[in-house]
Design a protein around this motif. Structure first.
Motif, PDB file in Angstrom:
ATOM      1  N   TRP A 146       0.808  -1.221   0.000  1.00  0.00           N
ATOM      2  CA  TRP A 146       0.000   0.000   0.000  1.00  0.00           C
ATOM      3  C   TRP A 146       0.841   1.271   0.000  1.00  0.00           C
ATOM      4  O   TRP A 146       0.336   2.342  -0.329  1.00  0.00           O
ATOM      5  N   PHE A 150      -0.284   4.930  -1.957  1.00  0.00           N
ATOM      6  CA  PHE A 150      -0.669   5.995  -1.027  1.00  0.00           C
ATOM      7  C   PHE A 150       0.262   7.193  -1.175  1.00  0.00           C
ATOM      8  O   PHE A 150      -0.190   8.343  -1.261  1.00  0.00           O
ATOM      9  N   VAL A 325      -4.476   3.696   6.326  1.00  0.00           N
ATOM     10  CA  VAL A 325      -4.664   4.831   5.419  1.00  0.00           C
ATOM     11  C   VAL A 325      -5.319   6.012   6.137  1.00  0.00           C
ATOM     12  O   VAL A 325      -4.793   7.127   6.153  1.00  0.00           O
ATOM     13  N   CYS A 476      -7.321   9.735  -5.755  1.00  0.00           N
ATOM     14  CA  CYS A 476      -7.617   8.306  -5.556  1.00  0.00           C
ATOM     15  C   CYS A 476      -8.917   7.912  -6.260  1.00  0.00           C
ATOM     16  O   CYS A 476      -9.023   6.807  -6.824  1.00  0.00           O
ATOM     17  N   LEU A 499      -8.442   3.483  -0.653  1.00  0.00           N
ATOM     18  CA  LEU A 499      -7.790   4.790  -0.540  1.00  0.00           C
ATOM     19  C   LEU A 499      -8.806   5.916  -0.677  1.00  0.00           C
ATOM     20  O   LEU A 499      -8.756   6.926   0.033  1.00  0.00           O
TER      21      LEU A 499
END
Length: 751
Positions: A146, A150, A325, A476, A499
């Motif tokens: 991730w 991100f 996140v 995102c 996200l």
């Protein structure tokens, strides 16, 4: 000894350099497909499949870029025509109102143009960066883990956040220094600060058109795509078979990024202008330039703080799982707020004298203030903003009870979903309004209206981080849309959806910050307007107006207070209807294409939809519909002041402020809750209680989400511009209003 100019110029240069470095990191990601994001055991796609998907990624990227570019060019042509004409009006009315002082009229008009052009540049930069980064976030989501995807989206937001803050800061301060060449004596600096208010007005005018025009564009496409695609035909969101899907993704960039960038730039400009006008006596009394520009220094220090705290997300506590996140984004807001407080303390101790004189807004008395009082006011704003942000998160994140209640209400259909969502929005306004009331009371008690202006500066002290998180969400969202349209592995879309869900929440938090700061900015601008009327009447040798404050029980004032309270509702009605009309046209166009080309709905269609037709509908509708609500907000206070005088304007501004802040919070949070309730249902398994995608429960959630789209992305966030724009416009034309029958207006109805 370090001067204010050194700190501000270094902060601006560092902010621009940091934005450029983040952009260079993003640019190193090639636009190509290379396989699934799942672990090493997952088979990679064949070379031919990779090449085909890479070609498709590039086609989608170019289509979104061209659509966003063409819309902003068309929108900015309208804006350029408006500001060209309105700058002449500003020059003439300000010069006439100040006894044909051509310097003040000219400087105000120039600062208006600079503010407008900087705002347009901010929006355009945001669009370019977002479009450039969307597809690279999609590419990064194909990789295991991730962290990379991100960081790509986060860095895209950082480019916008730091570039906008640095450019706005430098442009404002350079303008102040240039004006100081003419107003060289400290006793003239009051006129300098009044001229710079045009900068805030220019930023706000463009923000109004950007927010409304971009909001209508994006939500017309979004609502149209959802209703025909997901509800009627049951195809997934952003499915390439849907003709409106490119327009929807274009809209994310021109509305959620470009419009929002112009909006927050306007907040920064107006809060700084209000603080400078109210605090001008700090400079004129002692000739202390550095003390007078303390509000600008706070914004400069905020750039350094936000830069240091950004390393927490990208290097120190990196995102390794889905659960990290939302926490990573929340930590950014908390950490910047916590670090800003000691930074403000040392800044105030260094640049403010041990004691300084400030004229009260009401009455003729003077206050003797100390640096700790200024620190307290800025800190109250910063902490108040954080509290409002966290409360907004509670009401809009599907990690908490309120949104899950909305999701469960979908079991009994769209109607109960609507009821729960609207109730959630109303309820979510309670704590933010109380926080605002406490901040206003506390800051006013400590430093009079200057304290309220400093609290607004405190709200926006971590603006670079706020913008970073705001842009992260649309990036995102677009990345997921591109993954769906390019028909990448479903795991890529799942990752970008996770996200985006966090992005929806943080976008709502950002809107909470923007609305809260707008309320304080509007109040500070109102205080500056009252001060300006006092000065104008005193300079004219007449009875000083508003010497003891504004009397709300005066008939004309109270009458216009009620009218002012109506303005936000009229504005919301106009913008909501505009989205509805454009969405209807979009629905008809999408359905027409499905009827004429039924094979579009096949699992693997051999032909592509006509995306350009939907882009044209959104473009034409937004350009046509953005003018009436913007004109209403701009010309209502102007005509009120000319016809009815300054007492009517004071009632109008207070009424608009009180109504707009509550309506904006409730609309934004209702929309955010409906959106995340839908995403919460989409995460559910088909055999679970919520039944997941494609179920009747999901369709009910989609209906709520489509209603919430204009709530949270068009009308709601634009309402904070309504209260700011009306207030700053009244401040700019305060001398003009007073010059007409000593402030009584052409109709002379004031008692």
């Amino acid at each position: 000894m370090i001067s204010a100019s050194q700190v501000i110029f270094v902060a601006g240069a560092v902010g621009l350099l940091w934005a450029f470095l983040q952009f260079r990191i993003i640019a190193q990601i090639p636009v190509q497909s290379f396989g699934s994001s799942e672990g090493e055991g997952t088979a990679l796609l064949s070379s031919s499949d990779n090449e085909e998907k890479t070609k498709r990624l590039q086609e989608i990227y170019e289509a979104i870029y061209e659509g966003a570019e063409s819309f902003l060019r068309a929108e900015y042509k309208v804006c350029a025509l408006f500001i060209s004409v309105f700058s002449i009006i500003v020059f003439l009315l300000v010069a006439w109102g100040t006894g044909w002082d051509l310097a003040r009229g000219g400087f105000t008009a120039v600062s208006f143009l600079l503010g407008a052009l900087t705002s347009m540049g901010s929006g355009y930069l945001g669009m370019k960066v977002a479009v450039y980064s969307n597809v690279r976030t999609t590419v990064s989501a194909q990789k295991p883990g991730w962290t990379e995807c991100f960081n790509t989206a986060f860095r895209a937001g950082a480019v916008m956040g730091f570039a906008l803050c640095a450019a706005g800061l430098l442009m404002l301060y350079i303008t102040l220094l240039v004006f100081r060449i003419h107003y060289s004596e400290p006793e003239q600096w009051t006129y300098l600060t009044e001229c710079i208010t045009g900068y805030g007005l220019g930023g706000s005018v463009i923000a109004m058109f950007g927010r409304v025009g971009g909001g209508i564009y994006t939500k017309a496409a979004d609502v149209g795509a959802d209703l025909v695609g997901k509800v009627v035909h049951g195809i997934p969101e952003d499915d390439p078979r849907n003709p409106a899907t490119i327009a929807d993704n274009v809209g994310d960039n021109v509305g959620d990024v470009a419009g929002m960038g112009s909006d927050l730039f306007g907040s920064f400009a107006e809060s700084t202008c209000a603080a400078l006008v109210i605090g001008s006596s700090i400079g004129t009394a002692a000739g202390d330039w550095d003390a007078m520009v303390f509000p600008v220094i706070v914004s400069a220090v905020g750039i350094f703080v936000c830069l240091l705290c950004s390393f927490i997300a990208t290097h120190i506590a990196t995102v390794k799982t889905e659960s990290h996140v939302e926490m990573a984004l929340k930590v950014q807001l908390i950490s910047t707020t916590v670090v800003m407080i000691p930074a403000i303390y040392y800044t105030a101790s260094y640049f403010l004298p041990e004691s300084f004189i400030l004229k009260r807004t009401v009455g003729q008395a003077e206050l003797t203030l100390h640096p700790w009082q200024a620190v307290l006011c800025v800190s109250m704003g910063a902490v108040g903003g954080l509290i409002i942000g966290l409360v907004t998160e509670y009401y809009t994140s599907h990690s908490y009870k309120p949104v899950r209640e909305v999701a469960n209400s979908c079991k009994t259909g769209a109607a109960t979903n609507m009821i729960y969502g609207i109730a959630l929005g109303y309820k979510s306004a309670i704590i933010p309004v109380i926080v605002l009331a406490v901040v206003v009371y506390g800051s006013f008690t400590v430093c009079d209206m200057y304290g309220v202006a400093l609290a607004a500066i405190g709200f926006l002290s971590n603006l670079a981080t706020g913008l970073t998180i705001d842009v992260y969400g649309p990036v995102c969202d677009n990345a997921g849309g591109i993954a769906e349209m390019a028909e990448l592995d479903p795991s890529v879309r799942e990752k970008t959806d996770a996200l985006d869900a966090a992005g929806n929440t943080t976008a709502a938090i950002g809107k909470g910050f923007a609305i809260g700061s707008a309320a304080l900015v509007s109040l500070a601008l109102f205080g500056a307007f009252v001060s300006r009327i006092q000065h104008a009447s005193h300079d004219a040798g007449a009875t000083v107006l508003f010497k003891d404050g504004v009397n709300m029980l005066e008939p004309l004032t109270f009458a216009f207070l009620i009218i002012g309270g109506m303005i936000p509702f009229a504005f919301a009605a106009m913008t909501m209807k505009s989205v509805g009309e454009a969405a209807m046209a979009m629905v008809l166009e999408v359905q027409r294409q499905f009827d004429e080309k039924p094979h579009l709905l096949d699992a693997n269609p051999t032909e592509r939809p006509d995306y350009d037709a939907c882009i044209a509908i959104s473009t034409q509708a937004s350009l046509k519909e953005m003018v009436p609500p913007g004109a209403m907000v701009i010309f209502t206070p102007l005509l009120t002041g000319i016809l009815f005088g300054v007492t009517a304007v004071s009632g109008l501004l207070v009424g608009a402020l009180v109504a707009a802040v509550q309506l904006a919070i409730s609309m934004s949070n209702s929309g955010g809750a409906w959106d995340n309730a839908k995403k919460y249902i989409e995460k559910a398994a088909p055999d679970s209680e919520l039944q997941g995608k494609g179920s009747d429960i999901h369709k009910a959630a989609v209906v709520g989400d489509t209603v919430g789209d204009p709530f949270k992305d068009t009308s709601g966030p634009a309402l904070n511009i309504v209260m700011k724009l009306m207030a700053v416009l009244s401040l700019v034309f305060a001398d003009t209003f007073y010059a007409i029958n000593a402030g009584k207006g052409l109709l002379s109805m004031a008692s």
